[in-house]
Design a protein around this motif. Structure first.
Motif, PDB file in Angstrom:
ATOM      1  N   PHE A  95      -7.338  -4.317  -0.317  1.00  0.00           N
ATOM      2  CA  PHE A  95      -6.198  -4.307   0.599  1.00  0.00           C
ATOM      3  C   PHE A  95      -6.009  -5.660   1.289  1.00  0.00           C
ATOM      4  O   PHE A  95      -6.014  -5.755   2.501  1.00  0.00           O
ATOM      5  CB  PHE A  95      -6.383  -3.196   1.641  1.00  0.00           C
ATOM      6  CG  PHE A  95      -6.600  -1.845   1.021  1.00  0.00           C
ATOM      7  CD1 PHE A  95      -5.606  -1.239   0.278  1.00  0.00           C
ATOM      8  CD2 PHE A  95      -7.804  -1.183   1.169  1.00  0.00           C
ATOM      9  CE1 PHE A  95      -5.805  -0.004  -0.316  1.00  0.00           C
ATOM     10  CE2 PHE A  95      -8.017   0.060   0.595  1.00  0.00           C
ATOM     11  CZ  PHE A  95      -7.013   0.645  -0.154  1.00  0.00           C
ATOM     12  N   CYS A 151      -1.455  -1.282  -4.193  1.00  0.00           N
ATOM     13  CA  CYS A 151      -2.416  -0.177  -4.196  1.00  0.00           C
ATOM     14  C   CYS A 151      -1.663   1.144  -4.122  1.00  0.00           C
ATOM     15  O   CYS A 151      -0.974   1.411  -3.139  1.00  0.00           O
ATOM     16  CB  CYS A 151      -3.379  -0.306  -3.021  1.00  0.00           C
ATOM     17  SG  CYS A 151      -4.402  -1.797  -3.102  1.00  0.00           S
ATOM     18  N   ILE A 178       0.867  -1.169   0.000  1.00  0.00           N
ATOM     19  CA  ILE A 178       0.000   0.000   0.000  1.00  0.00           C
ATOM     20  C   ILE A 178       0.908   1.223   0.000  1.00  0.00           C
ATOM     21  O   ILE A 178       1.735   1.386   0.897  1.00  0.00           O
ATOM     22  CB  ILE A 178      -0.932   0.005   1.222  1.00  0.00           C
ATOM     23  CG1 ILE A 178      -1.844  -1.231   1.174  1.00  0.00           C
ATOM     24  CG2 ILE A 178      -1.750   1.295   1.273  1.00  0.00           C
ATOM     25  CD1 ILE A 178      -2.613  -1.482   2.446  1.00  0.00           C
ATOM     26  N   PRO A 206      -0.286   2.685   5.380  1.00  0.00           N
ATOM     27  CA  PRO A 206       0.532   2.397   4.191  1.00  0.00           C
ATOM     28  C   PRO A 206       1.805   1.632   4.555  1.00  0.00           C
ATOM     29  O   PRO A 206       2.294   1.707   5.678  1.00  0.00           O
ATOM     30  CB  PRO A 206       0.884   3.788   3.677  1.00  0.00           C
ATOM     31  CG  PRO A 206       0.961   4.615   4.917  1.00  0.00           C
ATOM     32  CD  PRO A 206      -0.130   4.074   5.813  1.00  0.00           C
TER      33      PRO A 206
END
Length: 157
Positions: free
Chosen positions: A98, A104, A29, A119
């Motif tokens: 996720f 992502c 992420i 993240p």
């Protein structure tokens, strides 16, 4: 871990995206922070092209998310600029993206605060003269390892 990099021009930003893609190994992420016009989409384009996308990579400003199935990698490019509230993400089924196995890339992550997961890597892009200064911050062990890999790639050049 923090890593500071510099890019002068669109080509350099795209190339840097390629290094980031390689270091992420197709998952994670990534928050992309920076004002309008700083190169978040250009960097995302470089990452997605490096993963094997042959065609255009456009900003998902109106669709909020653009999916890319690239062999064994599923990449999702989010642009939350037009998001009215973080709850809109719940209606999109955003949590399904996720799962730990996808990549992502999220532009304007502050718009999804409270709904988005933490993240692995935050990339902050600022203007610096004619170019850009990118500050990469590893927020998880995967993010820190990504920073170390990029640092190593860049020192070998």
């Amino acid at each position: 871990m923090k890593l500071e990099l510099h890019a002068l021009g669109e080509e350099a930003m795209t190339a840097l995206g390629g290094d980031i893609a390689k270091a992420l190994e197709g998952r994670g992420i990534v928050y992309l922070d920076g004002n309008l016009g700083m190169g978040k989409t250009t960097l995302s384009r470089g990452i997605i092209w490096a993963l094997g996308q042959q065609g255009p990579v456009k900003s998902p400003t109106y669709t909020l998310v653009e999916p890319y199935e690239l062999g064994s990698v599923n990449a999702y490019h989010f642009d939350l600029y037009r998001l009215a509230s973080p709850e809109e993400l719940e209606f999109l089924g955003v949590r399904d993206y996720f799962d730990g196995e996808n990549l992502c890339l999220i532009e304007w992550p502050e718009k999804g605060r409270g709904v988005l997961p933490r993240p692995d890597l935050t990339i902050t892009i600022d203007a610096e003269g004619e170019g850009r200064r990118l500050t990469l911050t590893g927020e998880t062990s995967h993010g820190e390892l990504t920073c170390r890999r990029i640092q190593q790639m860049r020192s070998e050049v």
